[in-house]
Design an enzyme around this catalytic site. Sequence first.
Site, PDB file in Angstrom:
ATOM      1  N   THR A 114       0.854  -1.185   0.000  1.00  0.00           N
ATOM      2  CA  THR A 114       0.000   0.000   0.000  1.00  0.00           C
ATOM      3  C   THR A 114       0.890   1.235   0.000  1.00  0.00           C
ATOM      4  O   THR A 114       0.779   2.109   0.840  1.00  0.00           O
ATOM      5  CB  THR A 114      -0.982  -0.054   1.188  1.00  0.00           C
ATOM      6  OG1 THR A 114      -1.744  -1.267   1.066  1.00  0.00           O
ATOM      7  CG2 THR A 114      -1.970   1.098   1.172  1.00  0.00           C
ATOM      8  N   HIS A 115       1.831   1.240  -0.936  1.00  0.00           N
ATOM      9  CA  HIS A 115       2.716   2.387  -1.105  1.00  0.00           C
ATOM     10  C   HIS A 115       2.500   2.935  -2.513  1.00  0.00           C
ATOM     11  O   HIS A 115       3.359   2.805  -3.375  1.00  0.00           O
ATOM     12  CB  HIS A 115       4.179   1.986  -0.920  1.00  0.00           C
ATOM     13  CG  HIS A 115       4.466   1.356   0.421  1.00  0.00           C
ATOM     14  ND1 HIS A 115       5.584   0.616   0.686  1.00  0.00           N
ATOM     15  CD2 HIS A 115       3.753   1.360   1.581  1.00  0.00           C
ATOM     16  CE1 HIS A 115       5.571   0.187   1.945  1.00  0.00           C
ATOM     17  NE2 HIS A 115       4.459   0.617   2.503  1.00  0.00           N
TER      18      HIS A 115
END
Lengths: 573, 257
Positions: free
Chosen positions: A502-503
């Site tokens: 989740t970057h």
Amino acid sequence: MATKLPKVPVVIVGMGWVGGIIASELTKAGISVVGLERGKSRDTQDYYHVHDELRYASRYELMQDLSKETVSFRNTMKMRALPMRTYGSFLLGEGLGGAGVHWNGQYYRFLPYDFEIYSKTVERYGKKKIPENMTIRDWGITYEELEPYFVKYEQMAGISGETELPPNIGKMSKPFATGPMKKSPGMKLFEDAAKKLGYHPYVIPSANLSEPYKNPDGVERAPCQYCGYCERFGCEYGAKADPVVTVLPVAKQTGKLDLRMHSNVTQIIHDGKKATGVTYVHTPTGEEYTQPADIVILAGYLFTNVRLLLLSKLGKPYNPETDTGAVGRNYAYQVNGASTSAFYEDREFNLAMGAGALGSSIDDFNGDNFDHSDLKFLHGANIRFTQTGLRPIQYQPVPAGTPKWGAEFKKATIHNSNRVLSVAGQGASMPNRYHYLDLDPEYKDAFGQPLIRMTFDFEDQDRELVKFIAQKTKEIADQMGGTKTEIHDSIKQYNIVPYQSTHNTGGTIMGSDPKTSVVNNYLQMWDAENVFICGASNFPHNSGYNPTATVGALAYRTAEGVQKYLDKGGSLV
Amino acid sequence: MANDKPNQPQDESRRRFLKYSGTALGGVVLGGVIGGLVGSNLKQTEKETAPEPGKSGTAPENKDYNQALMFFNQDQFLTAEAAAERLFPKDDLGPGAKELGVAFFIDHQMASAFGTNARDYMQPPYYKAEATQGYQLVFKRRELIALGLDAMNQYSNTKYQKPFVEIAPEEQDAVLTAFETDKTEIKDVPSSNFFAMFLNLTLEGAYADPLYGGNRNMAGWKMRNFPGNQMSYTDYIEKEEFVKLEPLSLHDHLELG
């Protein structure tokens, strides 16, 4: 017809790390702030029964409800984008604290090289080193300029880490707020192996507190219990720094924060030069409100920031065909997939125990810390061993060639559940002319507004990076005393199904050129001086690191910019 | 290292938590540790008696009234139970899916918001997707699972002239393999979609907290030496040797009124 509310000095869209930090800094300075958060309120009491893998990790309890809004995706411009109907590759936070609640707490300042990646690459290797369509650029700010803001975040969050850090990462003007996390046997094996090979291991800086800590605002928090439930979970102890237990209580205590939950912003109101406020829907009633403000701050996840600009027709949308415009440009991600598993027939490790930011890492193959002259990629990866707490639904360790179900599968997963240590690279993601965000032409959200559309794929750069970094992970894992190792060294197309990271970054990038960036180095919008946009959406590329440290530093920088703007107005650069 | 007080680790870990968080409890707490958690910790320590046999942690001898169907019909339930058992069979390590209550777990999940894709984006239009774009079916999970189980019975009836539950284990494996490898289809949907979802549900049922109806008596966790819901590992995290703890469930952590 929307109900028009009384004008306020500042309205913030999104109450995660960025919104919380800015709200805290501004309200402490006596400035009144309205904070709009579309999700629900939260505090540590909500996590009394948080050790529930099914509910939080597999059913995404803390994440955005995709039935209301999602992202559409395609690999290339030739494909039709389709909606991400269920979670996979990345997870979108929602509610008070945003994605700052469900993070692991791994804290890395980006490298000095990151902020001047274009200049430094050209300086060392010449312009020809940068492949066609790779749109790396300097950020318009240097590491030295951002350094004091990293310090502010570290002191606020109580970041735990070593006093002596390797010479190949950015210098720190002040040591971390608390000492490093405890070392598990796996970390020791990793560090010993890395040292033997001449590398520079260090304990991962952590937002899971290593000891009791009282921050400069007077917030006291208890230390991490190594319970193994961080990523996708909230911390019932408040040991993991998140906005709800750090900055938001401080802002609330000033009496200057008007926090409104269930308030979904749908539009930035503007005249083309300045914003005059925002429109939002109070979701439980469906009532629409207009909130006039002197300053509008976008502090959502990158998809929200980019989408609100595009829906509001504020700023120039990026066009990949002509390579013009700015909003939606340089979407980047994280290049994972390089790793080596070490299997141990002779011993078991306590792998259910851990913390989100428990681990050790090296940066000898990150940034430009190694010579890329003969390599077919730029940048690199932080290589690490982490012990975040392995849980039995989502972790099914098997050696290659094991059947996917049945007696042999069961036996192998049970046998190996505490016998595998994994050394993995977290690879940097370089931007590309054809990786971008725009509005989907077909799919709509619950309010009838277009979804954001992502066009993204892995390129040769990424495949070469993974191949190279994987060899380094194997070199280290081979020294860790296991019975055997297995390398994973290839990635193919980007696939939105398996969880990766989740970057997500980019879309409202910062820079010094108003034509190709959205904000200046105070995160002030070039095309509307009273709009500030902050988050990982500001990153022109993503480093081989977790993004929160740099997001936090940028948020402190934004807070300072907003105060400057309130004092004197105009462009801050 | 075995835990020497298997019946009381809950209170021990709570005490340890209180010890480590002492300074925060003493000061002005803006964030972090909250009253509700602390309050119930204190109450809990007053009744330090070991749980009676038959309560949590040991096999109940009486009927479990929570074991009944919310979604499946009787045939679907029996088929699910038999299929899950082949995916996760009983062996010398411990119980298989049947004994763990996996079919009840799947039934309950199909009756829940997850079964109706309540939090998924289900707006039309639906197009054929590239593999990289993920699930793009108009079918809801519960529809796919129910149709898939019916289809396995039909397949079995056609091929072996018997329903799935009555054929030999090897034949059941052959049916499952046919579904796994798209040798058949379910109402134009590739059967591998059903299979992958069913396999995932089976593993969830083996290892989710027992509150969801599977992982009966935490036997799934015990096989893997997974300690479940513990409050603190601060004393163990640096230890070189493997620490074997009696698992705790969320039920063990609940303060009953």
